[in-house]
Design a protein around this motif. Structure first.
Motif, PDB file in Angstrom:
ATOM      1  N   ASP A 201       1.091  36.836  -7.840  1.00 43.43           N
ATOM      2  CA  ASP A 201       2.263  36.022  -7.557  1.00 43.43           C
ATOM      3  C   ASP A 201       1.851  34.603  -7.168  1.00 43.43           C
ATOM      4  OD1 ASP A 201       1.290  36.171  -5.008  1.00 43.43           O
ATOM      5  OD2 ASP A 201       3.047  37.145  -4.133  1.00 43.43           O
ATOM      6  N   GLN A 202       2.816  33.823  -6.716  1.00 42.65           N
ATOM      7  CA  GLN A 202       2.572  32.432  -6.380  1.00 42.65           C
ATOM      8  C   GLN A 202       1.637  32.268  -5.198  1.00 42.65           C
ATOM      9  OE1 GLN A 202       6.548  31.108  -5.708  1.00 42.65           O
ATOM     10  NE2 GLN A 202       6.994  30.749  -7.900  1.00 42.65           N
TER      11      GLN A 202
ATOM     12  N   SER B 119       9.108  41.383 -12.307  1.00 38.61           N
ATOM     13  CA  SER B 119       9.656  40.128 -11.793  1.00 38.61           C
ATOM     14  C   SER B 119      10.055  39.217 -12.963  1.00 38.61           C
ATOM     15  CB  SER B 119       8.638  39.408 -10.904  1.00 38.61           C
ATOM     16  OG  SER B 119       7.566  38.929 -11.700  1.00 38.61           O
ATOM     17  N   ARG B 120      10.794  38.231 -12.603  1.00 36.92           N
ATOM     18  CA  ARG B 120      11.110  37.157 -13.552  1.00 36.92           C
ATOM     19  C   ARG B 120      10.941  35.833 -12.826  1.00 36.92           C
ATOM     20  NH1 ARG B 120      16.171  35.098 -12.400  1.00 36.92           N
ATOM     21  NH2 ARG B 120      17.555  36.438 -11.175  1.00 36.92           N
ATOM     22  N   GLY B 121      10.676  34.780 -13.602  1.00 34.97           N
ATOM     23  CA  GLY B 121      10.437  33.486 -12.957  1.00 34.97           C
ATOM     24  C   GLY B 121      10.727  32.324 -13.893  1.00 34.97           C
ATOM     25  N   ASN B 122      10.768  31.150 -13.308  1.00 30.99           N
ATOM     26  CA  ASN B 122      10.988  29.916 -14.039  1.00 30.99           C
ATOM     27  C   ASN B 122       9.919  28.911 -13.662  1.00 30.99           C
ATOM     28  OD1 ASN B 122      14.004  30.969 -13.214  1.00 30.99           O
ATOM     29  ND2 ASN B 122      13.906  30.254 -15.335  1.00 30.99           N
TER      30      ASN B 122
ATOM     31  N   THR C 214       6.977  22.535 -10.648  1.00 35.26           N
ATOM     32  CA  THR C 214       7.452  23.474  -9.627  1.00 35.26           C
ATOM     33  C   THR C 214       7.784  24.787 -10.306  1.00 35.26           C
ATOM     34  OG1 THR C 214       9.011  23.774  -7.818  1.00 35.26           O
ATOM     35  CG2 THR C 214       9.867  22.795  -9.833  1.00 35.26           C
ATOM     36  N   SER C 215       8.070  25.829  -9.487  1.00 38.66           N
ATOM     37  CA  SER C 215       8.339  27.142 -10.079  1.00 38.66           C
ATOM     38  C   SER C 215       9.247  27.962  -9.170  1.00 38.66           C
ATOM     39  CB  SER C 215       7.019  27.901 -10.321  1.00 38.66           C
ATOM     40  OG  SER C 215       6.363  28.145  -9.074  1.00 38.66           O
TER      41      SER C 215
ATOM     42  N   ASN D  29       7.628  24.638  -3.882  1.00 41.79           N
ATOM     43  CA  ASN D  29       6.536  24.736  -4.864  1.00 41.79           C
ATOM     44  C   ASN D  29       6.304  23.441  -5.635  1.00 41.79           C
ATOM     45  OD1 ASN D  29       6.210  27.455  -4.191  1.00 41.79           O
ATOM     46  ND2 ASN D  29       7.645  28.157  -5.776  1.00 41.79           N
ATOM     47  N   LEU D  30       7.021  22.394  -5.273  1.00 43.61           N
ATOM     48  CA  LEU D  30       6.880  21.126  -5.996  1.00 43.61           C
ATOM     49  C   LEU D  30       5.510  20.522  -5.727  1.00 43.61           C
ATOM     50  CD1 LEU D  30       8.214  18.942  -7.761  1.00 43.61           C
ATOM     51  CD2 LEU D  30       9.079  17.895  -5.649  1.00 43.61           C
ATOM     52  N   GLY D  31       4.822  20.130  -6.849  1.00 47.96           N
ATOM     53  CA  GLY D  31       3.504  19.518  -6.726  1.00 47.96           C
ATOM     54  C   GLY D  31       3.347  18.368  -7.712  1.00 47.96           C
ATOM     55  N   TYR D  32       2.403  17.500  -7.441  1.00 47.51           N
ATOM     56  CA  TYR D  32       2.191  16.321  -8.264  1.00 47.51           C
ATOM     57  C   TYR D  32       0.736  16.263  -8.698  1.00 47.51           C
ATOM     58  CZ  TYR D  32       6.529  15.042  -5.886  1.00 47.51           C
ATOM     59  OH  TYR D  32       7.793  15.048  -5.362  1.00 47.51           O
TER      60      TYR D  32
END
Length: 459
Positions: A79-80, A89-92, A287-288, A328-331
């Motif tokens: 997982d994350q 599971s499902r995710g975006n 992000t996710s 979960n936002l990253g740059y």
């Protein structure tokens, strides 16, 4: 009923006006340049070249792209948080990235220059096409005028033959001439009528030819008659040097060949750019979101220890879609450098081909100059010869007219036969035909000289 009658009369009037329209030389050339399919295609080629330039300029701008994904996991997966989970599971996933090329051996710069040359080249090709179409239309227009004058000459000869036949008929009836003279006159009249029919057919065919060049219906097509005055038939230039000098500096064929050299040089520089490293800059954000099937979107967090047992106290916090997307936002940001080392000599071969092409287009320019020089010198020689031919045919026609008048007088006095008279008249007809040919040949040849000097050829 009155309205219907008025409308029909109006339509008939429009139709009659359309049929009575007579095209001038300028209208014919202008219409051909505006409506010719090849011209329209060349204009579209120019518009394509403009889009190529737009695309080349875009190479200097950063690219921006976004992404979105939907996925399903079945069985065991990471997982994350880096933990292995054995739950479906499902995710975006969502991402936004940008990148720009900072340096690639000046390839983008040369591509833009090449696109700009492409626009210039398309304009030159359009000029060449328009020049050729204009010259063809002028030639077809003059051909109609020539054939119409030939019809007038043929009609005059038919009238003369008919009068001669009537005169001979009276003399034969009076017993002053032999019946053989009557047969000669009838034969001459038949020959003149045949010549008239052929001349009229030539007018129809030449009108058809021009209408096809203009791509307009041949039915009812007609042109305006032009009175060509050659009272002062002289050549403005004593030699071809001035014409050739102007043509070599200004003709679109030469400009096109010169642009070809510039384009080949840019192709060579573009091929050499593959030897240089490429430096790029890129940045992105991602992000996710992940959801375990059959479970709530919560996140267990330790908020303290139990004073009695010493075990951690866990509290489930909401961890839905918006929370995960935010958390979960990253740059990312960075540079990328690509250095060519070896690619199986493909770059070497490309550079060598571009170098050979440069040599070929330089030779093409020289060939174009030689061709233009030959054409201009030939055009000047033709114009000079056509003037000499015109002057000679004019003198010959005047002589044959005097000879025919003299023979007609002798025939009227009874000291000449119909056969002798018709022999002299045939020479007059040939002289008239030669003069007419020489006249229009001279007019067209001088138009060709104007063509090489970029002077209006419709005047």
């Amino acid at each position: 009923m009155k309205k219907l009658t008025y409308l029909l009369l109006l339509l008939i009037g429009f139709s009659a006006t359309a049929q009575e329209k007579k095209w001038t030389l300028k209208e014919s050339v202008d219409y051909a340049l505006q409506n010719n399919i090849s011209v329209k295609q060349s204009i579209l080629d120019q518009q394509i070249a403009e889009q190529d330039l737009k695309s080349a300029k875009g190479n200097f701008l950063p690219t921006v792209s976004g992404s979105a994904s939907q996925n399903w996991n079945f069985g065991s997966f990471i997982d994350q948080n880096g933990s292995r989970i054995s739950v479906d599971s499902r995710g975006n996933g969502f991402g936004l990235s940008t990148g720009v090329t900072l340096f690639n051996g000046f390839r983008n710069t040369n591509l833009q220059k090449q696109a700009e040359l492409g626009i210039e080249s398309s304009k030159v090709q359009l000029d060449i096409l328009k020049n050729n179409i204009s010259l063809n239309v002028v030639n077809a227009y003059l051909n109609i005028l020539f054939n119409r004058e030939a019809v007038k000459q043929a009609e005059e000869q038919v009238i003369i033959s008919q009068k001669s036949l009537d005169q001979v008929q009276e003399l034969v009836d009076a017993g002053a001439r032999a019946r053989a003279d009557l047969l000669v006159s009838k034969s001459q009249l038949a020959s003149d009528n045949e010549r008239l029919v052929n001349a009229e057919n030539n007018v129809v065919l030449s009108l058809l030819n021009l209408s096809q060049l203009l791509q307009v219906p041949a039915q009812g097509f007609d042109i305006e008659n032009v009175d060509i005055d050659l009272t002062e038939a002289v050549l403005v230039y004593n030699n071809s040097n001035e014409i050739l000098s102007y043509a070599l500096d200004n003709r679109p064929e030469i400009k096109g060949a010169q642009l070809g050299i510039d384009n080949a040089e840019l192709n060579y520089q573009i091929a050499r750019s593959a030897y240089y490293p490429t430096l790029s800059f890129g940045a992105g954000a991602s992000t996710s979101y992940q959801h375990l099937q059959g479970q709530d979107d919560v996140l267990p967090i330790i908020i303290g220890l139990d004073s009695n047992t010493g075990l951690p106290i866990i509290e489930n916090q909401k961890n839905g879609f918006l929370e995960q997307v935010e958390n979960n936002l990253g740059y990312n940001v960075g540079f990328s450098l690509s250095i060519p080392i070896f690619n199986g000599f493909r770059t070497d071969a490309s550079v060598k081909r571009a170098e050979i092409t440069k040599e070929r287009v330089v030779l093409a320019l020289e060939q174009e100059k030689q061709t233009l020089t030959s054409n201009v010198e030939q055009a000047f020689a033709d114009a000079k010869a056509s003037l000499t031919q015109y002057e000679a045919s004019k003198i010959s026609l005047e002589s044959q007219e005097l000879a025919f008048q003299n023979e007609q007088d002798k025939f009227d006095l009874g000291v000449s036969t119909s056969f002798q008279l018709e022999q002299v008249r045939n020479r007059l007809i040939n002289a008239q035909s030669s003069f007419l040919n020489a006249k229009y040949n001279y007019v067209f040849k001088t138009k060709v000289l104007d063509f090489y000097l970029d002077k209006p050829i419709t005047e």
